[in-house]
Design an enzyme around this catalytic site. Structure first.
Site, mmCIF file in Angstrom:
data_model
loop_
_atom_site.group_PDB
_atom_site.id
_atom_site.type_symbol
_atom_site.label_atom_id
_atom_site.label_comp_id
_atom_site.label_asym_id
_atom_site.label_seq_id
_atom_site.Cartn_x
_atom_site.Cartn_y
_atom_site.Cartn_z
ATOM 1 N N ARG A 234 4.461 16.184 -1.280
ATOM 2 C CA ARG A 234 3.147 16.204 -1.916
ATOM 3 C C ARG A 234 3.152 15.203 -3.061
ATOM 4 O O ARG A 234 4.189 14.996 -3.711
ATOM 5 C CB ARG A 234 2.824 17.593 -2.486
ATOM 6 C CG ARG A 234 2.298 18.592 -1.487
ATOM 7 C CD ARG A 234 0.869 18.281 -1.050
ATOM 8 N NE ARG A 234 0.391 19.252 -0.081
ATOM 9 C CZ ARG A 234 0.440 19.085 1.240
ATOM 10 N NH1 ARG A 234 0.936 17.996 1.774
ATOM 11 N NH2 ARG A 234 -0.032 20.025 2.047
ATOM 12 N N HIS A 282 -1.382 9.557 3.651
ATOM 13 C CA HIS A 282 -1.164 10.979 3.976
ATOM 14 C C HIS A 282 -1.289 11.178 5.493
ATOM 15 O O HIS A 282 -2.099 11.978 5.967
ATOM 16 C CB HIS A 282 -2.149 11.888 3.225
ATOM 17 C CG HIS A 282 -1.638 13.304 3.112
ATOM 18 N ND1 HIS A 282 -1.724 14.062 1.978
ATOM 19 C CD2 HIS A 282 -1.026 14.111 4.031
ATOM 20 C CE1 HIS A 282 -1.200 15.251 2.180
ATOM 21 N NE2 HIS A 282 -0.756 15.304 3.426
HETATM 22 P P1 NDP Z 1 9.337 24.889 4.234
HETATM 23 O O1 NDP Z 1 8.729 25.970 3.411
HETATM 24 O O2 NDP Z 1 9.832 25.237 5.598
HETATM 25 O O3 NDP Z 1 10.565 24.234 3.452
HETATM 26 C C1 NDP Z 1 10.524 23.956 2.090
HETATM 27 C C2 NDP Z 1 11.919 23.590 1.633
HETATM 28 O O4 NDP Z 1 11.866 23.251 0.248
HETATM 29 C C3 NDP Z 1 12.909 24.730 1.774
HETATM 30 O O5 NDP Z 1 14.167 24.256 2.164
HETATM 31 C C4 NDP Z 1 12.969 25.291 0.366
HETATM 32 O O6 NDP Z 1 14.174 25.970 0.043
HETATM 33 C C5 NDP Z 1 12.848 24.020 -0.433
HETATM 34 N N1 NDP Z 1 12.430 24.310 -1.800
HETATM 35 C C6 NDP Z 1 11.294 24.904 -2.232
HETATM 36 N N2 NDP Z 1 11.287 25.025 -3.575
HETATM 37 C C7 NDP Z 1 12.456 24.507 -3.993
HETATM 38 C C8 NDP Z 1 13.056 24.359 -5.257
HETATM 39 N N3 NDP Z 1 12.461 24.787 -6.381
HETATM 40 N N4 NDP Z 1 14.278 23.789 -5.325
HETATM 41 C C9 NDP Z 1 14.912 23.374 -4.196
HETATM 42 N N5 NDP Z 1 14.398 23.488 -2.956
HETATM 43 C C10 NDP Z 1 13.184 24.046 -2.869
HETATM 44 O O7 NDP Z 1 8.276 23.719 4.310
HETATM 45 P P2 NDP Z 1 8.098 22.610 5.446
HETATM 46 O O8 NDP Z 1 9.424 22.008 5.716
HETATM 47 O O9 NDP Z 1 7.341 23.149 6.583
HETATM 48 O O10 NDP Z 1 7.132 21.569 4.698
HETATM 49 C C11 NDP Z 1 7.518 20.971 3.479
HETATM 50 C C12 NDP Z 1 6.325 20.284 2.827
HETATM 51 O O11 NDP Z 1 5.975 19.109 3.547
HETATM 52 C C13 NDP Z 1 5.021 21.095 2.829
HETATM 53 O O12 NDP Z 1 5.018 22.054 1.797
HETATM 54 C C14 NDP Z 1 3.969 20.014 2.625
HETATM 55 O O13 NDP Z 1 3.700 19.855 1.255
HETATM 56 C C15 NDP Z 1 4.640 18.763 3.186
HETATM 57 N N6 NDP Z 1 3.946 18.259 4.369
HETATM 58 C C16 NDP Z 1 3.404 16.984 4.318
HETATM 59 C C17 NDP Z 1 2.787 16.453 5.413
HETATM 60 C C18 NDP Z 1 2.301 15.058 5.408
HETATM 61 O O14 NDP Z 1 1.640 14.628 6.367
HETATM 62 N N7 NDP Z 1 2.598 14.277 4.383
HETATM 63 C C19 NDP Z 1 2.623 17.210 6.671
HETATM 64 C C20 NDP Z 1 3.254 18.509 6.624
HETATM 65 C C21 NDP Z 1 3.870 19.005 5.502
HETATM 66 P P3 NDP Z 1 14.615 27.283 0.853
HETATM 67 O O15 NDP Z 1 15.088 26.786 2.206
HETATM 68 O O16 NDP Z 1 15.697 27.827 0.052
HETATM 69 O O17 NDP Z 1 13.396 28.147 0.960
HETATM 70 C C1 OXD Z 2 0.432 19.493 5.606
HETATM 71 C C2 OXD Z 2 -0.179 18.184 5.429
HETATM 72 O O1 OXD Z 2 0.840 20.113 4.626
HETATM 73 O O2 OXD Z 2 -0.810 17.647 6.360
HETATM 74 O O3 OXD Z 2 0.505 19.958 6.777
HETATM 75 O O4 OXD Z 2 -0.016 17.593 4.360
#
Ligand code: NDP
Ligand code: OXD
Length: 319
Positions: A234, A282
């Site tokens: 993000r 994005h």
């Molecule tokens: P998940 O919830 O599956 O994974 C998030 C990861 O981040 C986990 O490993 C989590 O740790 C880690 N995390 C969260 N908070 C912290 C912290 N404070 N310190 C260290 N690690 C942390 O999310 P997704 O993988 O499905 O998606 C990730 C992000 O990708 C979404 O939230 C979204 O913002 C972004 N996204 C962007 C898109 C784009 O087109 N640009 C499309 C889709 C998603 P833990 O494993 O311990 O929970």
């Molecule tokens: C998502 C995105 O979070 O598109 O899926 O950014």
């Protein structure tokens, strides 16, 4: 016992085109009543809201609402709604989305690893000059966020041959990938990272984490001449003024950014024209109705048959 009449779906997809979503819902469950924002003739019959950036106040009006389905993986904007009902929120966990994101991440890692920007400049100037090419296993990729998307990208990058590590909140375990977790391990993770890939969610703990203090902790002795930042998590994770300064000062030698503090990125932003900075709008992993809707409808059917909902957002952790 009264009959539960709140079984209709409300689709609210903000500025997206609702048509492909409507088509996918109708194809997957033709019998289910569907209301498409801003047409909300009978709010009390809505049991399930399928949303991307719903206008404030809409969800709070749905007295029979049982669950909210986010149509994107990141729920930061949804969670920021002040009147968000305290109901289960299901987020996107979908192999189509993960594959799209992994494609984007691998593309960006390879652009920097294979010096594609330099070759682009050479091509424009008709220069024939081969550059030294390190092997993939000499390059240390560090993935912040080892969730659904981070893990998929990590496994594919490892398969290509990169030396991959990941950092998460809680302990993780992935074959052939060095797993770090928690704030205490962050510096060690950064110190062994040449290409930093951010796939973190935006939460109060992660906001602004990609700033100059963090960039200065990345490995500066790697084969790319300095560290590279790749962010598709993000825009709120990054401090753009720090990225610009870091590139100008050579603290970072490149970046690939799909997300921005404010979107669309201001045409006046210096990021557009910095050398070795790749900008995408994005677009790393789009939510595809044909892929996302069938599992959501399946979850609704199972929920109505008494099964628990899966892929729920942790309201305390905010992702
Ligand atoms: P998940 O919830 O599956 O994974 C998030 C990861 O981040 C986990 O490993 C989590 O740790 C880690 N995390 C969260 N908070 C912290 C912290 N404070 N310190 C260290 N690690 C942390 O999310 P997704 O993988 O499905 O998606 C990730 C992000 O990708 C979404 O939230 C979204 O913002 C972004 N996204 C962007 C898109 C784009 O087109 N640009 C499309 C889709 C998603 P833990 O494993 O311990 O929970
Ligand atoms: C998502 C995105 O979070 O598109 O899926 O950014």
């Amino acid at each position: 016992m009264g009959v539960d009449t709140a079984r209709s779906i409300l689709l609210a997809v903000g500025s997206w085109d609702p048509e492909p979503w409507v088509a996918a819902i109708r194809a997957g469950d033709p019998e289910r009543p569907l209301q498409v924002w801003p047409d909300l003739p009978v709010p009390s019959t809505v049991g399930y809201a399928l949303v991307w950036e719903p206008p404030q106040g809409v969800l709070a009006r749905l007295s029979g609402l049982k669950a909210i389905f986010s149509l994107c993986a990141g729920v930061d904007r949804l969670m920021a709604q002040p009147d968000l009902p305290y109901l289960p929120i299901v987020r996107v966990v979908n192999s189509d989305l993960a594959r799209r994101m992994t494609e984007w991440v691998v593309l960006q890692v390879l652009i920097h690893h294979r010096r594609q920007r330099t070759y682009d400049r050479q091509q424009a100037a008709r220069i024939w000059k081969e550059l030294r090419q390190p092997a993939a296993d000499e390059v240390r990729v560090g993935i912040m966020g080892l969730g659904v998307l981070g893990r998929d990208a990590a496994i594919v990058l490892r398969r290509i041959g990169f030396d991959v590590a990941g950092w998460s909140r809680r302990p993780a375990n992935l074959p052939d990938i060095a797993c770090f977790h928690g704030p205490d391990a962050l510096d060690r993770f950064l110190a062994r990272t040449d290409i930093l890939v951010s796939l973190l969610p935006l939460t109060p703990q992660t906001r602004g984490i990609l700033g100059i203090r963090l960039f200065e902790k990345l490995a500066s002795d790697g084969p790319l001449g300095g560290p590279v930042l790749v962010n598709a998590g993000r825009g709120g994770l990054q401090v753009e003024a720090d990225i610009i300064a870091a590139i100008e000062q050579g603290v970072l030698v490149g970046a690939s950014l799909d997300v921005f503090e404010s979107e669309p990125l201001d045409p006046k932003s210096p990021l557009w024209s910095l050398p070795n900075v790749v900008i995408t709008p994005h677009a790393a992993a789009a939510s595809e109705p044909k892929a996302l809707i069938p599992p959501i409808l399946d979850q609704i059917r199972k929920f109505e048959a008494g099964k628990p909902l899966r892929n729920l957002v942790d309201r305390d952790a905010m992702y």
